[in-house]
Design an enzyme around this catalytic site. Structure first.
Site, PDB file in Angstrom:
ATOM      1  N   GLN A 211       2.847   9.940   1.864  1.00 54.15           N
ATOM      2  CA  GLN A 211       4.200   9.375   1.938  1.00 54.15           C
ATOM      3  C   GLN A 211       5.114   9.859   0.811  1.00 54.15           C
ATOM      4  O   GLN A 211       6.328   9.752   0.919  1.00 54.15           O
ATOM      5  CB  GLN A 211       4.140   7.843   1.915  1.00 54.15           C
TER       6      GLN A 211
ATOM      7  N   GLY B 257       0.841  -1.191   0.000  1.00 55.68           N
ATOM      8  CA  GLY B 257       0.000   0.000   0.000  1.00 55.68           C
ATOM      9  C   GLY B 257       0.873   1.237   0.000  1.00 55.68           C
ATOM     10  O   GLY B 257       2.058   1.165   0.351  1.00 55.68           O
TER      11      GLY B 257
ATOM     12  N   HIS C 126      -2.425   7.488   7.412  1.00 52.03           N
ATOM     13  CA  HIS C 126      -1.437   8.366   6.758  1.00 52.03           C
ATOM     14  C   HIS C 126      -2.088   9.666   6.276  1.00 52.03           C
ATOM     15  O   HIS C 126      -1.502  10.739   6.395  1.00 52.03           O
ATOM     16  CB  HIS C 126      -0.812   7.664   5.547  1.00 52.03           C
TER      17      HIS C 126
ATOM     18  N   HIS D 250      -4.456   1.441   7.830  1.00 53.00           N
ATOM     19  CA  HIS D 250      -3.083   1.966   7.902  1.00 53.00           C
ATOM     20  C   HIS D 250      -2.927   3.154   6.937  1.00 53.00           C
ATOM     21  O   HIS D 250      -2.374   4.194   7.305  1.00 53.00           O
ATOM     22  CB  HIS D 250      -2.116   0.822   7.565  1.00 53.00           C
ATOM     23  N   GLU D 251      -3.412   2.992   5.700  1.00 55.76           N
ATOM     24  CA  GLU D 251      -3.267   4.059   4.689  1.00 55.76           C
ATOM     25  C   GLU D 251      -4.129   5.266   5.035  1.00 55.76           C
ATOM     26  O   GLU D 251      -3.719   6.415   4.830  1.00 55.76           O
ATOM     27  CB  GLU D 251      -3.633   3.544   3.295  1.00 55.76           C
TER      28      GLU D 251
ATOM     29  N   CYS E 247       5.862  -0.300   7.615  1.00 57.02           N
ATOM     30  CA  CYS E 247       5.531   0.922   6.870  1.00 57.02           C
ATOM     31  C   CYS E 247       6.752   1.355   6.082  1.00 57.02           C
ATOM     32  O   CYS E 247       7.862   1.373   6.619  1.00 57.02           O
ATOM     33  CB  CYS E 247       5.122   2.025   7.845  1.00 57.02           C
ATOM     34  N   LEU E 248       6.541   1.712   4.833  1.00 60.49           N
ATOM     35  CA  LEU E 248       7.656   2.168   3.992  1.00 60.49           C
ATOM     36  C   LEU E 248       8.272   3.454   4.531  1.00 60.49           C
ATOM     37  O   LEU E 248       9.417   3.770   4.223  1.00 60.49           O
ATOM     38  CB  LEU E 248       7.172   2.370   2.550  1.00 60.49           C
TER      39      LEU E 248
HETATM   40  O1  GNR Z   1       4.018  -2.598   2.613  1.00 60.19           O
HETATM   41  C1  GNR Z   1       3.333  -2.463   3.633  1.00 60.19           C
HETATM   42  N1  GNR Z   1       3.002  -3.560   4.361  1.00 60.19           N
HETATM   43  C2  GNR Z   1       2.066  -3.552   5.388  1.00 60.19           C
HETATM   44  C3  GNR Z   1       1.986  -4.680   6.196  1.00 60.19           C
HETATM   45  C4  GNR Z   1       1.072  -4.730   7.221  1.00 60.19           C
HETATM   46  C5  GNR Z   1       0.225  -3.680   7.434  1.00 60.19           C
HETATM   47  C6  GNR Z   1       0.292  -2.537   6.647  1.00 60.19           C
HETATM   48  C7  GNR Z   1       1.209  -2.480   5.623  1.00 60.19           C
HETATM   49  S1  GNR Z   1       1.261  -1.076   4.611  1.00 60.19           S
HETATM   50  C8  GNR Z   1       2.938  -1.124   4.083  1.00 60.19           C
HETATM   51  C9  GNR Z   1       3.211  -0.035   3.042  1.00 60.19           C
HETATM   52  C10 GNR Z   1       2.988   1.331   3.673  1.00 60.19           C
HETATM   53  O2  GNR Z   1       3.760   1.862   4.401  1.00 60.19           O
HETATM   54  N2  GNR Z   1       1.854   1.913   3.412  1.00 60.19           N
HETATM   55  O3  GNR Z   1       1.570   3.096   3.962  1.00 60.19           O
HETATM   56 NI    NI Z   2       2.676   3.172   5.831  1.00 57.94          NI
END
Ligand code: GNR
Ligand code: NI
Length: 169
Positions: A51, A46, A137, A133-134, A91-92
């Protein structure tokens, strides 16, 4: 297409609140294409526009094994949520750190696609976690902010060390 640089915690730009998309033009489609390319290259499942320092309510997600199910999520709203799950997240924007966060297990999402057409999506499992999660952000919130203050301090220290080492090279 282009790879976009990903902001890393504790960059203050990750705290900005994204604005709704009002214009569904070629620029939006370009942003979506670049975000998808950046997500796949990372690799991640995601990516939120925040980001990549674009403060609009745009998300791309693909939780499939073979990168075949790209979801483009513009102006998302969770219209129903139920259950509870604890899953390990990464998270990236917080590389090399993983921890468990409590989330709703099932969410119903109302959103638009890159053309502005509205749709609803029922999600569970990893997709439901990723959507939440997104969407965090887009509100300037990182998954580590769901953790204890002590853990947040440790993550911040680790990330600052990472950036010092990157700057040396
Ligand atoms: O790549 C991602 N893996 C992930 C694994 C578990 C829960 C959420 C994520 S999102 C993350 C990519 C990211 O940072 N998205 O904002
Ligand atoms: Ni993230």
């Amino acid at each position: 297409m282009a790879l976009l640089p990903i902001l890393e915690y504790p960059d203050p730009r990750l705290k900005r609140i994204a604005s709704p998309v009002t214009v569904f033009d070629a620029g939006l489609k370009q942003l979506v294409a670049n975000m998808a390319e950046t997500m796949y290259a990372a690799p991640g499942i995601g990516l939120a526009a925040t980001q990549v320092d674009v403060h609009k309510r745009v998300i791309v997600i693909d939780v499939s094994q073979d990168k075949s199910e790209l979801k483009v999520i513009v102006n998302p709203e969770i219209v129903a949520a139920s259950g509870e799950t604890m899953a390990e997240e990464g998270c990236l924007s917080v590389p090399e750190y993983y921890d468990s966060v409590r989330r709703a297990a099932n969410v119903t999402l109302k959103a638009q696609d890159a053309a502005g057409d509205t749709y609803t999506l029922e999600a569970d499992g990893l997709l439901a976690v990723c959507i939440q999660h997104e969407m965090d952000h887009l509100q300037g919130k990182l998954f580590v902010e769901h953790l204890s203050q002590l853990k947040q301090m440790r993550v911040k220290t680790k990330m600052k060390k990472r950036h010092r080492e990157m700057d040396r090279n």
